[in-house]
Write a protein that holds these residues in place. Structure first.
Motif, PDB file in Angstrom:
ATOM      1  N   ASP A  26       0.836  -1.190   0.000  1.00 59.15           N
ATOM      2  CA  ASP A  26       0.000   0.000   0.000  1.00 59.15           C
ATOM      3  C   ASP A  26       0.873   1.242   0.000  1.00 59.15           C
ATOM      4  O   ASP A  26       1.876   1.309   0.714  1.00 59.15           O
ATOM      5  CB  ASP A  26      -0.905  -0.020   1.252  1.00 59.15           C
ATOM      6  N   GLN A  27       0.497   2.232  -0.803  1.00 60.52           N
ATOM      7  CA  GLN A  27       1.260   3.475  -0.885  1.00 60.52           C
ATOM      8  C   GLN A  27       1.317   4.183   0.464  1.00 60.52           C
ATOM      9  O   GLN A  27       2.380   4.662   0.880  1.00 60.52           O
ATOM     10  CB  GLN A  27       0.628   4.396  -1.934  1.00 60.52           C
ATOM     11  N   ALA A  32       4.331   5.892   5.382  1.00 60.56           N
ATOM     12  CA  ALA A  32       4.457   5.884   6.836  1.00 60.56           C
ATOM     13  C   ALA A  32       5.738   5.186   7.276  1.00 60.56           C
ATOM     14  O   ALA A  32       6.463   5.675   8.158  1.00 60.56           O
ATOM     15  CB  ALA A  32       3.236   5.202   7.458  1.00 60.56           C
ATOM     16  N   LEU A  33       6.055   4.040   6.661  1.00 66.91           N
ATOM     17  CA  LEU A  33       7.258   3.297   7.049  1.00 66.91           C
ATOM     18  C   LEU A  33       8.521   4.041   6.636  1.00 66.91           C
ATOM     19  O   LEU A  33       9.530   4.011   7.347  1.00 66.91           O
ATOM     20  CB  LEU A  33       7.228   1.903   6.420  1.00 66.91           C
ATOM     21  N   ALA A  53       8.749   1.156  -3.956  1.00 68.23           N
ATOM     22  CA  ALA A  53       7.820   2.193  -4.411  1.00 68.23           C
ATOM     23  C   ALA A  53       8.031   2.491  -5.893  1.00 68.23           C
ATOM     24  O   ALA A  53       7.065   2.687  -6.642  1.00 68.23           O
ATOM     25  CB  ALA A  53       7.999   3.465  -3.585  1.00 68.23           C
ATOM     26  N   THR A  54       9.281   2.522  -6.319  1.00 69.20           N
ATOM     27  CA  THR A  54       9.582   2.737  -7.735  1.00 69.20           C
ATOM     28  C   THR A  54       9.038   1.588  -8.577  1.00 69.20           C
ATOM     29  O   THR A  54       8.473   1.795  -9.658  1.00 69.20           O
ATOM     30  CB  THR A  54      11.094   2.874  -7.948  1.00 69.20           C
ATOM     31  N   MET A  55       9.179   0.373  -8.081  1.00 63.80           N
ATOM     32  CA  MET A  55       8.724  -0.810  -8.799  1.00 63.80           C
ATOM     33  C   MET A  55       7.218  -0.759  -9.064  1.00 63.80           C
ATOM     34  O   MET A  55       6.746  -1.148 -10.132  1.00 63.80           O
ATOM     35  CB  MET A  55       9.067  -2.063  -7.983  1.00 63.80           C
TER      36      MET A  55
END
Length: 286
Positions: A26-27, A32-33, A53-55
């Motif tokens: 999840d975005q 948050a992480l 995130a890039t993937m």
């Protein structure tokens, strides 16, 4: 002679970071992480999160449709205010016969207000495009097998077998709606291996069976069982609504801003100049 390899602390830390990042689907969870990793100066985890995130095309800036809507409303109002003030200054020069009507047109064009409006609209377009990519990436994150290359290959082999069995069941079902119902049930109960092949292969199968909206139905079902997909879907729809509002403002304001230079011409009486229209119907983007 055998050599015993003992992983270093750095290698263990990197492996743990990759493992934590691989569980992000999840975005919002990624944002948050990442904030937590940055606060704790955990560069390894931060790198792993950014790579994931890039993937899957997630936006890690933390910008929401609400904050962007406020920004765009502010920018549209600022352009209107600047355009009015700029035009009033030229108007005063025209009234004082300090500049010619032709030169006034050149001055208004030099203000480049149309370009400023285009720039605001482009932000809304970029936001919508990013939301679409994020939504598609969220589905991919849920359905993409993880683990080593060998483990992923085994998952893909198993998924192929799952789809072969499922298509045999579907082929004997004469009613396309009943076939859709079976797939819906499987999506709600599928494990990741089953889910990946159903989401990728079922839409084209069902479309071939005469259900043109099969992909939409499958995505809606997927959102029921996966909150991350539901959130990404809502974010994408909100971005589309924001873009509609931005396009409305862009269209209205562009027509007026472009029309202003040509309105600076002498009235038949030769004493008055046409005035620009008002901006009272500016759409408030929500």
């Amino acid at each position: 002679m055998s050599i015993n390899y003992t992983p270093t602390a750095e290698a263990i830390s990197r492996r743990d970071a990759e493992d934590r990042a691989s569980r992000i689907h999840d975005q919002d969870e990624a944002v948050a992480l990442l904030k937590s990793a940055d606060r704790n100066s955990d560069r390894g985890l931060g790198f792993a999160i950014r790579r994931r995130a890039t993937m899957f095309s997630w936006d890690l800036t933390g910008q929401t449709n609400g904050t962007l809507a406020n920004d765009l409303n502010t920018e549209f109002r600022a352009i209107v205010t600047a355009h009015k003030a700029y035009g009033q200054g030229i108007r005063q020069d025209l009234d004082a016969r300090a500049v010619s009507a032709e030169y006034a047109k050149d001055l208004m064009e030099a203000g480049d207000f149309a370009h400023r409006l285009d720039t605001v609209l482009e932000r809304a377009v970029t936001n919508r495009d990013q939301a679409v990519k994020s939504f598609e990436g969220t589905i991919a994150a849920i359905t993409t097998p993880t683990g080593t290359a060998e483990q992923q290959l085994l998952v893909e082999i198993r998924a192929g077998r799952v789809w072969d069995r499922l298509t045999r069941e579907l082929d004997v079902i004469k009613d396309p709606a009943s076939a859709m119902s079976l797939i819906t049930t499987r999506i709600l109960t599928a494990d990741p291996a089953e889910l990946s092949v159903i989401v990728s292969d079922a839409p084209s199968y069902l479309i071939g069976r005469g259900l043109p909206n099969a992909k939409t139905s499958i995505v809606a079902t997927l959102a029921q069982s996966h909150p991350a997909v539901s959130k990404a879907y809502d974010r994408m729809n909100a971005a589309e609504r924001l873009l509609i509002g931005a396009r409305s403002n862009h269209r209205r304001l562009t027509s007026r801003i472009v029309a202003v230079p040509s309105s600076y011409k002498v009235e038949p009486a030769g004493t008055e100049l046409k005035r620009s229209s008002s901006y009272t119907d500016l759409t408030l983007i929500k």
